[in-house]
Design a protein around this motif. Structure first.
Motif: not given
Length: 396
Positions: A21, A31, A35, A39, A43, A118
């Motif tokens: 991201t 976000d 999420k 993402k 990607a 994340s």
């Protein structure tokens, strides 16, 4: 040779996709964390040319909150074959998660495995923050009664011991910070792009916990990063040049005893056994490595980790750790060529894995002259730690 040493991941798995991201300062992501994970994974799939529905495995570390089952449902995957979480070690698990995913592929548990991290510290609070604690257990029960609350305090003690025992000067730590910031100036993804660092600014920055100045400490960020792994046999089916796994290791030295800080070998990054295991699996040594991405929770841990991987003797740290030696393209060991945790983004070290793949592909914003073998070092001074070597097809 023992049975363990005959078993190997070398050349059996390849990274075929990478994704990230945008990287944000702490608390600035628009976000939520889940999420962000989606993402980055999408990607990575787009980069590889993989249909997200074909993913059948997930791997992460450090208790990532983006649960594999939720991810599978959100992505519409057809089946879930493996879901692994590397225990302990915080950022020390960034390479361990790749090892776990690779092992799952080799064992036949899954075919297309995503490894990811994340982190939305603005949503869930700063990583490692010691606030609003009513009870303590584990490491904190040994440290908090004495006012040792934060990671810089805990790790400063190990680094000071190492520096004292081997005569390492502050300049060695400074060179690591300067190299990361220099590389970030060529990397438009880096949070510190456009904010160069020089010796004077480093020296003038405030102490956090001696020997760590402000610029010796990793950032705090929001974002996500991911890679797609497949078997080596399938690697050329995809869009990008594969980066092959040459070796990986996870573990700790004898009685690392991070809990109570009473390990017999105190001034260590914890890689003395893991480095040996990594090189054994890869059939390589330090001289084969062209570029290194080393997790900088704090610069002093990088000094110890590089020494424990055999790039120099501890007593040679002051001579070896010079900015020119650590800078791409011409340095003898380009280090953290995307800017690392200090200057690109603190994605808990997983951005280092992504950058190692870029080096193998030849697409880094700071390309090393020798880029056929790239090393990643995860989380010095924690337990367990992990590391990995990635290479081009010619190296397997």
């Amino acid at each position: 040779m023992g049975e363990q040493h005959r078993r190997t991941l070398k050349g059996k798995v390849a990274v075929v996709g990478i994704g990230e991201t945008e990287y944000y300062r702490h608390g600035k992501s628009p976000d939520p964390e889940f999420k962000l994970a989606l993402k980055a994974i999408l990607a990575a799939c787009q980069d590889a040319g993989v249909d997200p529905r074909d993913i059948d495995g997930f791997a992460s570390y450090s208790d990532d909150r983006s649960d594999a089952t939720r991810l599978a449902a959100a992505l519409g995957t057809r089946r879930l074959g493996t879901a692994t979480m590397q225990w302990g070690g915080g950022g020390g698990g960034c390479c361990g998660a790749v090892a776990n995913a690779s092992a799952a592929i080799v064992a036949g548990l899954a075919d297309v495995v995503v490894v990811f991290r994340s982190l939305a510290q603005g949503e869930f609070g700063r990583f490692g923050q010691a606030a609003n604690i009513k009870t303590v257990s584990g490491e904190r029960s040994y440290l908090m009664p004495y006012g040792v609350l934060a990671p810089p305090q805990r790790f400063a003690m190990r680094v000071k011991r190492f520096m004292h025992e081997h005569g390492v000067q502050q300049d060695a730590l400074r060179a690591i910070a300067l190299a990361s910031y220099r590389h970030a100036q060529n990397n438009p993804r880096a949070v510190m792009n456009g904010r160069p660092l020089d010796e004077q600014a480093y020296d003038a920055s405030r102490w956090i916990a001696e020997p760590f100045h402000l610029y010796d400490c990793c950032m705090e960020n929001d974002g996500a990063a991911a890679i797609v792994l497949v078997s080596a046999e399938r690697a050329k089916e995809f869009k990008q040049k594969p980066a092959y796994l040459l070796g990986a290791a996870v573990g700790s030295d004898y009685r690392m005893a991070a809990m109570s800080h009473n390990s017999p070998d105190y001034g260590t990054a914890g890689f003395k056994t893991a480095a040996t295991d990594l090189y054994r699996m890869a059939g390589m040594g330090p001289a084969d490595v062209g570029v290194v991405q080393s997790y900088e929770n704090f610069t002093g841990g990088v000094v110890m980790a590089l020494a424990e991987h055999g790039f120099f003797e501890p007593e040679e740290a002051n001579e070896f750790l010079k900015l020119e030696n650590l800078s791409a393209p011409g340095g003898c060991l380009p280090l953290n060529t995307s800017g690392g945790n200090l200057a690109e983004c603190y994605m808990h070290g997983f951005e280092l894995v992504v950058e190692a793949v870029r080096q193998i592909r030849g697409t880094s914003t700071n390309q090393a002259k020798r880029n056929d073998v790239a090393m990643v070092i995860g989380g010095p001074m924690v337990t367990p730690v992990s590391n990995l070597l990635l290479g081009s097809e010619a190296t397997i």
